[in-house]
Write a protein that holds these residues in place. Structure first.
Motif, PDB file in Angstrom:
ATOM      1  N   LEU A  36      -8.930  -7.896  -1.857  1.00 51.80           N
ATOM      2  CA  LEU A  36      -7.606  -7.989  -1.236  1.00 51.80           C
ATOM      3  C   LEU A  36      -6.471  -8.006  -2.254  1.00 51.80           C
ATOM      4  N   THR A  37      -6.713  -8.559  -3.443  1.00 50.79           N
ATOM      5  CA  THR A  37      -5.673  -8.547  -4.469  1.00 50.79           C
ATOM      6  C   THR A  37      -5.311  -7.109  -4.838  1.00 50.79           C
ATOM      7  N   GLN A  40      -3.567  -5.346  -1.855  1.00 51.26           N
ATOM      8  CA  GLN A  40      -2.153  -5.675  -1.708  1.00 51.26           C
ATOM      9  C   GLN A  40      -1.296  -4.781  -2.601  1.00 51.26           C
ATOM     10  N   ASN A  41      -1.779  -4.477  -3.808  1.00 44.22           N
ATOM     11  CA  ASN A  41      -1.067  -3.536  -4.672  1.00 44.22           C
ATOM     12  C   ASN A  41      -1.140  -2.119  -4.129  1.00 44.22           C
ATOM     13  N   VAL A  43      -1.192  -1.367  -0.971  1.00 45.92           N
ATOM     14  CA  VAL A  43      -0.226  -1.344   0.140  1.00 45.92           C
ATOM     15  C   VAL A  43       1.180  -1.099  -0.406  1.00 45.92           C
ATOM     16  N   ARG A  44       1.530  -1.783  -1.495  1.00 44.39           N
ATOM     17  CA  ARG A  44       2.834  -1.538  -2.129  1.00 44.39           C
ATOM     18  C   ARG A  44       2.955  -0.063  -2.544  1.00 44.39           C
ATOM     19  N   SER A  67      -6.075 -11.983   7.101  1.00 43.77           N
ATOM     20  CA  SER A  67      -5.753 -11.824   5.683  1.00 43.77           C
ATOM     21  C   SER A  67      -5.380 -10.383   5.353  1.00 43.77           C
ATOM     22  N   ASP A  70      -1.916  -9.993   6.319  1.00 42.33           N
ATOM     23  CA  ASP A  70      -1.057 -10.770   5.414  1.00 42.33           C
ATOM     24  C   ASP A  70      -0.618  -9.958   4.205  1.00 42.33           C
ATOM     25  N   THR A  71      -1.392  -8.947   3.797  1.00 44.98           N
ATOM     26  CA  THR A  71      -1.041  -8.130   2.635  1.00 44.98           C
ATOM     27  C   THR A  71       0.186  -7.260   2.884  1.00 44.98           C
ATOM     28  N   VAL A 108       3.390 -15.267   3.136  1.00 42.51           N
ATOM     29  CA  VAL A 108       2.543 -14.209   2.602  1.00 42.51           C
ATOM     30  C   VAL A 108       3.373 -12.970   2.301  1.00 42.51           C
ATOM     31  N   LYS A 109       2.737 -11.975   1.672  1.00 45.81           N
ATOM     32  CA  LYS A 109       3.445 -10.732   1.337  1.00 45.81           C
ATOM     33  C   LYS A 109       4.042 -10.088   2.581  1.00 45.81           C
TER      34      LYS A 109
END
Length: 236
Positions: A36-37, A40-41, A43-44, A67, A70-71, A108-109
């Protein structure tokens, strides 16, 4: 919409693909190793080119679904929905009250780390799209009840798992598999929900688009890259 599955752990590759004009990328935790870390990048990175981000979670799990949203992902895709009870569980996990029972955290993000006004975040979050995958006999037998539910937007038919469930593993063009897909597609289209599937040849994109599929995932990023490298090599 047409997009691709992704197994890369490199967000630069995701960003580069976002400039291609493809509609979406599906970051795959069911058959991928990305955490997920990293996602999340990813997704950006999709936002750089205006591409929709989708996370396919590993399983129909309350925490994993929440979760994933949440990203900041635009959509979450849940595999192996075999019953109306499982479909309800996925919806409960994906939506805040009154539509569901997703775990609430406004820092969250997806909530811009708490800088978005809480009621705005919670309201907007409930508009994020949920995709349910039906890819086996049990899911087929429950499809009418599943399609009666509110709270999800896309019904995704998984052709490879479906072929295995029907006794023809990997034979996605077997007449029995094709027939099953057509039966499911007809039922989905009658409800007005979006119909999705996976294809791995260009001719099938056109074929399934003509059949009313509006969410089509084509192949996998790393496979496409490897194939292009092979094509370059053949020129020498």
């Amino acid at each position: 919409m047409v997009g691709i599955f992704s197994k890369t752990i490199d967000s630069n590759l995701v960003e580069a693909i976002s400039y291609s004009g493809l509609d979406f990328m599906i970051f795959d935790q069911e058959h991928g190793t990305v955490d997920l870390t990293t996602i999340q990048n990813h997704v950006r990175a999709t936002k750089m080119g205006g591409m929709t981000s989708v996370i396919r979670v590993a399983e129909n799990n309350h925490n994993k679904i929440g979760s994933a949203f949440d990203t900041g992902a635009d959509m979450v895709q849940v595999p192996n929905i075999s019953s109306v009870e499982q479909a309800k569980q996925a919806i409960e996990a994906a939506k805040f009250y009154p539509k569901g029972n997703r775990g609430v955290c406004c820092y969250v993000k997806a909530a811009n780390f708490g800088t978005t006004e809480k009621s705005t975040y919670l309201t907007n979050a409930n508009t994020k799209q949920l995709i349910l995958q039906v890819e086996g006999k049990d899911g087929m037998n429950s499809i009418d009840s599943i399609l009666e539910l509110d709270g999800f937007d896309i019904l995704f038919i998984g052709p490879y798992d479906l072929s295995q469930s029907l006794g023809y593993p990997g034979q996605v063009d077997h007449p029995e598999v094709v027939k099953a897909i057509e039966v499911l597609a007809k039922k989905v289209k009658a409800t007005g929900k979006i119909l999705g599937t996976f294809v791995d040849s260009f001719d099938k994109i056109k074929l399934f688009k003509e059949k009313g599929f509006r969410y089509i995932a084509f192949s996998v990023d790393l496979n496409l890259f490897a194939g292009l490298c092979k094509s370059i090599k053949k020129e020498f």
